[in-house]
Design a protein around this motif. Structure first.
Motif, mmCIF file in Angstrom:
data_model
loop_
_atom_site.group_PDB
_atom_site.id
_atom_site.type_symbol
_atom_site.label_atom_id
_atom_site.label_comp_id
_atom_site.label_asym_id
_atom_site.label_seq_id
_atom_site.Cartn_x
_atom_site.Cartn_y
_atom_site.Cartn_z
ATOM 1 N N GLY A 4 -5.650 -34.748 10.980
ATOM 2 C CA GLY A 4 -4.773 -34.829 12.138
ATOM 3 C C GLY A 4 -4.685 -36.229 12.725
ATOM 4 N N ARG A 5 -5.296 -37.207 12.056
ATOM 5 C CA ARG A 5 -5.330 -38.578 12.590
ATOM 6 C C ARG A 5 -4.304 -39.469 11.927
ATOM 7 N NH1 ARG A 5 -10.914 -41.369 12.466
ATOM 8 N NH2 ARG A 5 -9.809 -42.705 13.928
ATOM 9 N N ARG A 6 -3.792 -40.430 12.686
ATOM 10 C CA ARG A 6 -2.948 -41.490 12.144
ATOM 11 C C ARG A 6 -3.822 -42.718 12.016
ATOM 12 N NH1 ARG A 6 2.665 -41.799 11.186
ATOM 13 N NH2 ARG A 6 3.556 -39.923 11.997
ATOM 14 N N LEU A 7 -3.843 -43.299 10.836
ATOM 15 C CA LEU A 7 -4.602 -44.514 10.586
ATOM 16 C C LEU A 7 -3.648 -45.603 10.136
ATOM 17 C CD1 LEU A 7 -7.649 -42.992 8.698
ATOM 18 C CD2 LEU A 7 -7.530 -43.654 11.094
ATOM 19 N N ILE A 8 -4.044 -46.834 10.382
ATOM 20 C CA ILE A 8 -3.215 -47.980 10.029
ATOM 21 C C ILE A 8 -4.016 -48.869 9.098
ATOM 22 C CG2 ILE A 8 -2.010 -50.004 10.932
ATOM 23 C CD1 ILE A 8 -2.713 -47.233 13.312
ATOM 24 N N SER A 9 -3.483 -49.127 7.924
ATOM 25 C CA SER A 9 -4.133 -50.001 6.953
ATOM 26 C C SER A 9 -4.213 -51.412 7.525
ATOM 27 C CB SER A 9 -3.326 -50.011 5.656
ATOM 28 O OG SER A 9 -3.659 -51.119 4.859
ATOM 29 N N ARG A 10 -5.392 -52.007 7.484
ATOM 30 C CA ARG A 10 -5.553 -53.381 7.986
ATOM 31 C C ARG A 10 -4.692 -54.344 7.174
ATOM 32 N NH1 ARG A 10 -10.654 -54.613 10.955
ATOM 33 N NH2 ARG A 10 -11.483 -52.600 11.568
ATOM 34 N N GLU A 11 -4.713 -54.180 5.875
ATOM 35 C CA GLU A 11 -3.953 -55.068 4.989
ATOM 36 C C GLU A 11 -2.453 -54.923 5.211
ATOM 37 O OE1 GLU A 11 -3.233 -55.419 0.219
ATOM 38 O OE2 GLU A 11 -5.252 -54.939 0.902
ATOM 39 N N LEU A 12 -1.976 -53.679 5.287
ATOM 40 C CA LEU A 12 -0.541 -53.462 5.475
ATOM 41 C C LEU A 12 -0.085 -53.845 6.874
ATOM 42 C CD1 LEU A 12 0.018 -50.133 3.520
ATOM 43 C CD2 LEU A 12 0.499 -52.483 2.789
ATOM 44 N N LEU A 13 -0.961 -53.707 7.870
ATOM 45 C CA LEU A 13 -0.618 -54.150 9.219
ATOM 46 C C LEU A 13 -0.425 -55.667 9.247
ATOM 47 C CD1 LEU A 13 -0.135 -53.615 12.206
ATOM 48 C CD2 LEU A 13 -2.624 -53.775 12.544
ATOM 49 N N ALA A 14 -1.321 -56.384 8.599
ATOM 50 C CA ALA A 14 -1.198 -57.848 8.544
ATOM 51 C C ALA A 14 0.109 -58.238 7.848
ATOM 52 C CB ALA A 14 -2.395 -58.455 7.825
#
Length: 65
Positions: A38-48
């Motif tokens: 149920g969580r949304r996570l954000i890839s560190r690499e893709l965020l950069a």
């Protein structure tokens, strides 16, 4: 070992924006998120990479003097 993803709160802190702004961002089609349970996570690499792309778009849209 470094974490591969940010939580919404961590990503907001990394970008220097509010959690509300972060939730607005994760609802954009072009924003890199993944759903785990149920969580949304954000890839560190893709965020950069997303930030680099946004900065490039802003640079391209500036009028030339």
């Amino acid at each position: 070992m470094a974490e591969l993803t940010y939580s919404v709160t961590e990503a907001a802190q990394a970008l220097g924006v509010s959690r509300r702004t972060m939730y607005d961002l994760i609802n954009r089609e072009d924003f890199p998120t993944l759903k785990v349970g149920g969580r949304r996570l954000i890839s560190r690499e893709l965020l950069a990479e997303w930030v680099r792309l946004q900065a490039g778009r802003q640079k391209e849209s500036r009028p030339q003097c």
